[in-house]
Scaffold this motif. Structure first.
Motif, mmCIF file in Angstrom:
data_model
loop_
_atom_site.group_PDB
_atom_site.id
_atom_site.type_symbol
_atom_site.label_atom_id
_atom_site.label_comp_id
_atom_site.label_asym_id
_atom_site.label_seq_id
_atom_site.Cartn_x
_atom_site.Cartn_y
_atom_site.Cartn_z
ATOM 1 N N ARG A 117 0.135 -1.453 0.034
ATOM 2 C CA ARG A 117 -0.380 -0.378 0.042
ATOM 3 C C ARG A 117 1.361 1.433 -0.139
ATOM 4 O O ARG A 117 0.734 2.131 -1.093
ATOM 5 N N VAL A 121 1.174 3.626 -3.541
ATOM 6 C CA VAL A 121 0.758 4.613 -3.497
ATOM 7 C C VAL A 121 1.755 6.140 -3.835
ATOM 8 O O VAL A 121 1.462 7.179 -4.428
ATOM 9 N N GLU A 125 2.101 8.294 -6.960
ATOM 10 C CA GLU A 125 2.008 10.411 -6.862
ATOM 11 C C GLU A 125 3.650 11.103 -7.478
ATOM 12 O O GLU A 125 3.334 11.898 -7.847
ATOM 13 N N THR A 132 -2.333 12.487 -4.467
ATOM 14 C CA THR A 132 -3.596 11.718 -5.841
ATOM 15 C C THR A 132 -4.965 12.636 -4.740
ATOM 16 O O THR A 132 -4.757 12.845 -3.738
ATOM 17 N N ALA A 137 -7.038 8.449 -4.008
ATOM 18 C CA ALA A 137 -6.387 7.647 -3.150
ATOM 19 C C ALA A 137 -7.251 6.419 -2.658
ATOM 20 O O ALA A 137 -7.140 5.214 -2.283
ATOM 21 N N ILE A 140 -6.979 3.159 -4.737
ATOM 22 C CA ILE A 140 -5.625 2.066 -4.554
ATOM 23 C C ILE A 140 -5.916 1.462 -3.294
ATOM 24 O O ILE A 140 -5.942 0.666 -3.161
ATOM 25 N N HIS A 141 -6.646 2.418 -2.101
ATOM 26 C CA HIS A 141 -6.938 1.838 -0.534
ATOM 27 C C HIS A 141 -8.249 1.091 -1.029
ATOM 28 O O HIS A 141 -7.792 -0.581 -0.402
#
Length: 158
Positions: A117, A121, A125, A132, A137, A140-141
């Motif tokens: 993670r 991220v 970026e 992001t 974001a 992705i999470h």
């Protein structure tokens, strides 16, 4: 490869972005694809420091394991459609299954996802040359949270 413990189960999808009406994120997917090699390399380096037992795995084995998971995650983020999330749900348990076979603890598996993670991220970026947005974001999470869920279930069911 089919994970024996999960081969007959339906992939469960609970309020994932495509169900909530979240937007597709082609720019985030493009950034993930552009930085895939760097994400894999840094994930490998940091994970090997934390887990010496992974030193027995070759770079090719690590790439073969994490590469398809990252590709499925990227596809799910890109189009945010049910078919891609189902594919991610089918592939994501492989890491948990492999770690169970390698005698990893659940905490160690979760640490791997935490590293993924953070690296994903940060590399997105860097590729975008900006932070992001909250929605970006979250895409992705959400994908990594889903991978954690599927990988953890695979490990626990073994």
């Amino acid at each position: 490869m089919v994970v024996p413990a999960l081969q007959h189960e339906e992939v469960e999808l609970h309020t994932l972005p495509w169900q909530r009406g979240g937007p597709p994120m082609p720019q985030i997917a493009a950034a993930l694809r552009a930085r895939k090699q760097r994400i894999v390399e840094e994930w490998r380096e940091r994970t090997l420091l934390a887990k010496p037992q992974l030193h027995q795995m070759t770079d090719q084995q690590i790439d073969a394991e994490i590469g398809p998971i990252l590709a499925a995650m990227t596809n799910a983020i890109e189009v945010n459609a049910e078919a891609q999330w189902r594919e991610l749900g089918r592939i994501a348990p492989l890491q948990g299954f492999h770690r169970f076979r390698q005698h990893f603890t659940l905490t160690q598996l979760l640490d791997e996802y935490r590293i993924l993670r953070e690296v994903a991220v940060r590399e997105v970026e860097r590729e975008l040359n900006r932070r992001t947005t909250r929605t970006e974001a979250c895409s992705i999470h959400d994908a990594i949270d889903f991978m954690i869920r599927q990988g953890t279930l695979a490990m626990v069911k073994e």
